[in-house]
Structures are given as structure tokens and as C-alpha cells.
Design a protein around this motif. Sequence first.
Motif, PDB file in Angstrom:
ATOM      1  N   ARG A 191       1.226  -1.339  -0.105  1.00 21.34           N
ATOM      2  CA  ARG A 191      -0.129  -0.593   0.525  1.00 21.34           C
ATOM      3  C   ARG A 191       1.096   1.072  -0.687  1.00 21.34           C
ATOM      4  N   GLU A 192       2.242   1.397   0.977  1.00 16.21           N
ATOM      5  CA  GLU A 192       2.503   2.727   0.941  1.00 16.21           C
ATOM      6  C   GLU A 192       4.011   2.590  -0.069  1.00 16.21           C
ATOM      7  N   GLN A 193       4.075   1.527  -0.553  1.00 14.51           N
ATOM      8  CA  GLN A 193       5.047   1.439  -2.100  1.00 14.51           C
ATOM      9  C   GLN A 193       3.642   2.418  -3.244  1.00 14.51           C
ATOM     10  N   LYS A 234       1.190   3.740  -3.205  1.00 17.55           N
ATOM     11  CA  LYS A 234       1.210   5.739  -3.026  1.00 17.55           C
ATOM     12  C   LYS A 234       1.975   6.520  -3.016  1.00 17.55           C
ATOM     13  N   LYS A 235       2.941   6.110  -3.488  1.00 20.86           N
ATOM     14  CA  LYS A 235       4.441   6.495  -4.181  1.00 20.86           C
ATOM     15  C   LYS A 235       4.421   6.496  -5.749  1.00 20.86           C
ATOM     16  N   VAL A 264       4.253   0.758  10.882  1.00 17.29           N
ATOM     17  CA  VAL A 264       4.801   1.323   8.872  1.00 17.29           C
ATOM     18  C   VAL A 264       4.545   2.906   9.772  1.00 17.29           C
ATOM     19  N   GLN A 265       3.938   3.190  10.511  1.00 18.94           N
ATOM     20  CA  GLN A 265       3.428   5.167  10.610  1.00 18.94           C
ATOM     21  C   GLN A 265       4.554   5.112  10.800  1.00 18.94           C
ATOM     22  N   PRO A 271       7.878   3.679   7.210  1.00 19.34           N
ATOM     23  CA  PRO A 271       7.611   2.416   6.475  1.00 19.34           C
ATOM     24  C   PRO A 271       8.367   1.957   6.056  1.00 19.34           C
TER      25      PRO A 271
END
Length: 697
Positions: A231-233, A235-236, A671-672, A675
Motif C-alpha cells: 500500500r505504501e509503495q 502511494k508513491k 509502518v506509521q 514505512p
Amino acid sequence: MVRTLKSTISSLPGIGVTIQKRLLKLGLRTIQDVLAYYPKRYDDFRTIVSIASLQPGVRSHIKGTINVIENHRSPRRKMMITEALISDETGSVKAVWFNQPFLTKQLNQGDEVFLAGKAEMNEYGFHLTAPTFEKAKAEQTHTARIVPLYSLTENITAKQLRYLIKIVLPVANTIKDWLPDEIVASYHMDPLATAVQHVHFPPDGNALNQARDRLKFNELFLILLRAALNREQLKKEPAPTIPTNEHRIKAFVASLPFTLTDPQKKTAWEVLTDMRKNRPMNRLLEGDVGSGKTIVATLAMINAADSGWQSTLMAPTEILAEQHFNTISRLVKTSGLTIGLLTGSTAKTSHTEHVTKSALRSMLATGKIDIVIGTHALIQDAVQFHKLGLVITDEQHRFGVAQRKKLAKASALKTSVPVETPLTPHLLSMTATPIPRTLALTLYGDLDLSIIDTLPPGRKPIITKIIIPQKRKETYDFIRQEMNSGRQIFVVCPLIDPSDTLGVKSVKQEAERLSQEVFPDASIGILHGKLGPKRKEQVMRQMADGKINILCATAVVEVGIDVPNASVMVIEGAERFGLAQLHQFRGRVGRAEHQSYTFLFTETESQKSIDRLHALVDSTNGFELAEKDLEFRGPGDMYGTKQTGLPPLKIATLADSLIIKQAREAVGSLVQKDPTLDRWPLLKKKAEHFERSLHLE
């Protein structure tokens, strides 16, 4: 010699070449493999009873002294029998073993022993039958404790495996705990080394529970961490911003020969909203068979094409890809769009019956195709897109995670239009397997969830009946009437080949019986997982073209064949399937105007099984049935890791809801904070290793 986790088992005493080969069948090559080979269950031999209190038919655990032990042949001289007389202060009992004459060299008169087994009364008198035994010593391994039981292979005994694990157990102290200290402390968990030791040889029940919980947490934490990092990836990563052309969408919807349901409108809006964003959509669309997922996907693809972006829809089989091609081509016929089909054996467009594969690939690369539908052929290196904006996968849990990522990422990187930063296409995954929402969040933690939970109006409900043996002939007579009316039949069996041990029907056996005894005039086909891909496609195509009257199949028929002319689904040994799967089978019929039927053939006398089948009779809602399946069977049986794309779970299950909740909280917290995971190098290394292991599927 210093043993490490990477040391091979060949370095251990008593492990010769032959045993090595046998252990390799269990996946045991190194000490690390052995320590990670967790018990499947346990025997609790902590309670010792007196010999005088032994009861017939009860498995018990005693301690006594061997008065005598000897071998003799059975009266017919076919078997060597070892008998021992065991005594304690309350009395004596015989222990009897069969074809193990070597026991007289391992056990001697006067030895103090522990024995665990079932007491029986028969021609040998009152005795313990083939009991587990162990000489009394300072610390027991096989008796007088909580004893681990492992999955075995041919010519490897439980005692051998326990002996092996006992030898290497001290090496567990060298295991590095990759979980951050703050997480271990926050949830009051055992250190990893302690958990590994206690899961094999727990000192007590509490220690065992603590160990299992820690190891379950590890497994679930890694799965959820991976989803969170994905998910974090995303977002970028930049994605194409595809606006919603409401006028075009409304005009298309108005032209349809049916009215969209409210859930179809809602999920379509969720998808279109995601596509407007500049980061990639990663959404799972759940909907029962026939609920209208394809129209939602079509709306998204039309909208993409309106802004000049191409879409691709990938299906697990050629016949399903072709079905999608035909359906979508009809839906968009007046829109001016060009649809392509690319599979291992076929290439064509909505305007030309057949083109060469190279010609189709050229059309894709130059932007002359708006939507391409296909199979794994779409992720070949030779395939290039002009401007790929949307990737849709049908039955996405049938594909490995790596394949999905390759289709989404590699396609974007291969885009033939030069761009400074390649855009990652939006991803919509579709599944007709109803999964309860809470479970779906675990199975597909990196995906947003959309659910179509109602069927379009006007579909005839499928009549479902439980058929007991006495009603078989009557049911076959009815099926013959359906065939005489031109309808086709599915027959699903649990097995491919006959099995005396399971006593259930097999596809080959049933096809032969039906063709010889029941429907000698019918054309009967066979479909199962051992058939090669080409043969499978050939059989499914023959069924779809009406050349087969009755198709005998295993669960492989669950996904990927649409036969509107089929009106009867027969399920042999119905009690052996879960409700969710039975519902999927039922979804293979009832796809046209004909009244359709599902017959659940069963010979079970289990009331629980009958109650479960009645739940299917009483409900047509896949999500409701999935919830009931959770109650009846548990998620581990419902959704195998192969089906979901999850890594194999060695010790955790999808029913461990509290641990899943804790793991999700812990992942969210980490992750907060960071990440990148740079603050926890051991965890980062473990997460990277976990990701690599999945891509080696």
C-alpha cells in the motif's frame, strides 16, 4: 563440531544417506528446516494412571516394570508377536506389539517404562495394543509429558523425528528475533528462540499456548506487513489520472438492455473515483456468480478508453477469456471501441475474426486496440502497450502475487510511448468467490474492497435438493427428461481416480458407470486437474458448443466455464465440499432462461453434514453461505493458501481472529513510524526475504 541453523542434517549422528532422502520428502534439509517443522498436534501424556484403573477402549498412560518380554509367532505363523507383562503396585497388564521382534533387544526384564496406548479385551486377553513406550529416565521425550506429533513420510517414525528435533533444539538459541522488541513487549510474547523450543517440547500447557501464539503472530504479521508495505509503495507510484466522463457513462448505461442494480452502481462509482486519482487503484471487486461484475469492469474500461487509455482483462483460462471477449464485444458494439483477444491459441479483434498474434501485438503497441482480453499470454515479453491505464484480473486469487505485479508493473514499464516516469496502471481484481468482509481484509490486506451483494432481478432461483440413495433412480429419470429437452448436465465428483480408502466417487469411475449403466446413449466428457491445459480447453469448448451431454468433473469446473444450456448440476459426495464451493458449483447452471436444478447426492449419516447441506438448500446468497461456512468448517478449509495467493500457513489459521487483530495493529504502528523499516534492520531483512520467497512460487 559447532552446529548452526544452516548446518545440514547429514552432520547429525545417526542420519545416513537413506534417512536423509526420506527427510528431504518432508522438506527437511537443514537444522533450520527441522526447527521450523512444527507439530500438527500433541498427545498429553502428563497424567499417569494405575494399572488397576485401566478401562477397555480408553487410551491411557501408565508407568510400570517389565516382568517378562518375549517374541512368538501367531498361530498361523504369519506374524511375529511381542508380548510383555508390565506391573505396578496395583496390578499387572500385558502389552502386545505386532511384527516388531526387535523390541526384545530394546526392552529387558526389570526395566522401568512408561507406556501409552488403548486398553482392549480380545483373544490376547486384557492388554495394551501397540503402546508407545519409553524407558524411565531423567527427562522423557516420547511419554510422561506433552508429546509432539508430526506429519510423517514413508519409513520415518514419530520417534525418529522427535529424536532428530531433540538433538537440534539447542541450536534454536541462535535464532535472531527479527520482531522489534517494542512489539514483543507490547503483546507480552515469548522470545522467538523460546517459542521455537516450546512448540516442540513444551514444559506445560501454558508454555505451549504461548509458543504457538508467538509463531502464529509471526506468520500473520509478515503477511499483513507485506500488504501494508505494498500500500505504501503504491502511494508513491504515479498513475494515470483518468477523469470520469459522466455524459458518456450515462449514455452507455441508458443503452443497456437491463437496469443496473444499486450495488452495481455503487461499486462502479468506487472504481471510477479511484481512477481519477494520481496513485494506482488496487481494488478487489467481490460478487456472486451472475451478480454483474463484468458490467462494472466494462464501465471502467469504456471510461479509460474515453481518455485515450488502454485496458486489459486477464482470465485464468482460454475459454473464460473468450467468454469475456464475446460478452464485452456485444456490450460495447455501438461505442466504436476495438476489442482484442489474445490467448495461447487465439488472436482476434471485435472487427476481424482472426488476426496473427504478431499483428495483434502490433495493434496493441500502436494504440489501435482499446481493450485487450486474454490469459497469461498478456504478460509475455513480446506484448507491448501503447498507453496502458487499467489492468483487470478475473478470479485474481488464481494468480500468484508475482504474476499480478508483473502484469501491472512490467506492462507500464514496457509502454511504447516514451515518458519520463512510467505510470503504474490502475488494478481491479474480480472474484466470484464470496468471502466475508473481515476475512477478505486479511486475505487481501493491500486491496480496497467493493462488494456486489445482490443478484440482478428476474433470474430464476436454482432449485436445490438433497438426494438420498433411495431417490437416485427417480432423479436420474428427471435428468434424462432434461437431456431429452436439449439441456446439458454437470456431474461433480470429489476425486479423479477411485480410492478404496476414502470410499467416495471418482470422476473416471462415475463417467464409466453413467455411460454404461445409466445414460448409455449420452455423450459423456471428463474434466479434471491432471489433464493438460490444451485438453482441458478442448473439453470445456466441447461442452460450451453442446457436443457433450454430461460433463463429469472435479472441482476444476468451479471457475471458468459458462454453458447457458446447462440446467442440472449433480454433486456426488456433496458433504465433502464446503458451502462456498457447493455454491460455486451451483453457479455453473441457471445462466439462461431455463429453470435449473442442483442435486446434492449424499450417503452421509452425519446430522452435522446434513444440516450444512440444508443451509445450501435454504439460501441462494453466497455471502450468507460463506458466513455459515465459517461457522461450520473454519476458514482454513474454505480458502486454501494456493487459492488465495497467500503463502502457506504452517501454524496460524485464518480463524485466529484475535492474533490477526493484534498483528494488524502492530503492523500499522510500525509502518506509521517508519514505512522504510530502516529503524528495524532485522525486520527489514526478514520482510525482504519473505517477499523473495513468494516470488519463487
